[in-house]
Design a protein around this motif. Structure first.
Motif, short mmCIF file in Angstrom:
data_model
loop_
_atom_site.label_atom_id
_atom_site.label_comp_id
_atom_site.label_asym_id
_atom_site.label_seq_id
_atom_site.Cartn_x
_atom_site.Cartn_y
_atom_site.Cartn_z
N GLY A 1 -8.50 18.75 11.09
CA GLY A 1 -8.80 19.23 12.43
C GLY A 1 -10.27 19.52 12.65
N ALA B 1 -5.93 17.76 20.28
CA ALA B 1 -4.96 17.68 19.18
C ALA B 1 -5.62 18.06 17.86
CB ALA B 1 -4.38 16.27 19.09
N TYR B 2 -6.88 17.67 17.66
CA TYR B 2 -7.58 18.03 16.43
C TYR B 2 -7.81 19.55 16.36
CZ TYR B 2 -8.67 13.03 16.31
OH TYR B 2 -8.59 11.67 16.31
N ARG C 1 -5.93 21.79 17.77
CA ARG C 1 -4.62 22.39 17.49
C ARG C 1 -4.26 22.28 16.01
NH1 ARG C 1 -1.66 19.85 22.60
NH2 ARG C 1 -2.38 21.36 24.15
N ALA C 2 -4.60 21.15 15.39
CA ALA C 2 -4.36 20.99 13.96
C ALA C 2 -5.15 22.02 13.16
CB ALA C 2 -4.72 19.58 13.51
N GLY D 1 -7.27 15.75 3.02
CA GLY D 1 -7.79 15.85 4.37
C GLY D 1 -9.07 15.06 4.57
N THR E 1 -3.44 25.44 13.70
CA THR E 1 -2.16 25.44 12.97
C THR E 1 -2.41 25.58 11.47
OG1 THR E 1 -1.17 24.05 14.67
CG2 THR E 1 -0.04 24.17 12.55
N GLY E 2 -3.41 24.87 10.96
CA GLY E 2 -3.75 24.97 9.54
C GLY E 2 -4.16 26.37 9.14
N THR F 1 -9.48 11.95 7.12
CA THR F 1 -10.59 11.92 8.07
C THR F 1 -11.40 10.65 7.93
OG1 THR F 1 -10.68 14.33 7.99
CG2 THR F 1 -12.61 13.19 8.84
N TYR G 1 -5.18 21.12 4.35
CA TYR G 1 -5.22 19.74 4.85
C TYR G 1 -5.42 19.72 6.37
CZ TYR G 1 -3.52 15.01 5.85
OH TYR G 1 -3.40 13.72 6.31
N LEU G 2 -4.64 20.52 7.08
CA LEU G 2 -4.74 20.56 8.55
C LEU G 2 -6.08 21.13 9.01
CD1 LEU G 2 -1.14 21.74 9.49
CD2 LEU G 2 -2.13 19.48 9.85
#
Length: 149
Positions: free
Chosen positions: A137, A76-77, A79-80, A34, A83-84, A38, A132-133
């Motif tokens: 994120g 989107a970041y 949300r990542a 990650g 989600t992570g 980044t 990672y997410l």
């Protein structure tokens, strides 16, 4: 700078994927993968700008009047990141569901896979995906918001 970024970013992304996939058996995994992902995005931001990914790579129209918090890439970041967190917690709770302690990991051997022949698939890979997410994120949200200021 832009020429260097065009050469460097694919190399960094391939290395981050390799480290991510090696992480469930060796040091590395979700965190360092990650961080390298980044780094690739930050290189793109330095060479171009925050709107480059959305307008040129994703071919979306950028709203010049929108604040950075409403920017689609920043959304989107975030949300990542969420989600992570769900994936990390889900991989931990999965052990409890089958009667094992929290964050218990297991693995399965898959045979007859073309090219690789025998693959060991660990459930730690799901945990690494969540990490990672979260890393991608959270760091990219911070970098995007700070760079817009």
């Amino acid at each position: 700078m832009q020429t260097t970024v065009r050469v460097t970013v694919p190399i960094v992304l391939v290395l981050s994927i390799w480290l991510f996939l090696q992480g469930h058996n060796l040091p590395g995994g979700g965190f360092i993968g990650g961080v390298l992902t980044t780094t690739a995005f930050v290189l793109i931001y330095v060479a171009y700008d925050l709107d480059y990914l959305e307008s040129e790579v994703l071919d979306r129209e950028v709203d010049p009047g929108a604040s950075v918090y409403g920017h689609r890439m920043v959304t989107a970041y975030r949300r990542a990141l969420i989600t992570g967190l769900v994936v990390v917690l889900g991989s931990g709770v999965a052990g409890i569901v089958v009667g094992d302690p929290f964050l218990t990991q297991t693995y399965v051997h898959l045979g007859g896979v073309p090219i690789y022949h025998d693959i060991e698939l660990a459930s730690a890979l799901v945990f690494d995906l969540g990490v990672y997410l979260v890393v991608v994120g959270s760091i990219l949200t911070v970098v995007s918001v700070v760079s817009a200021e």
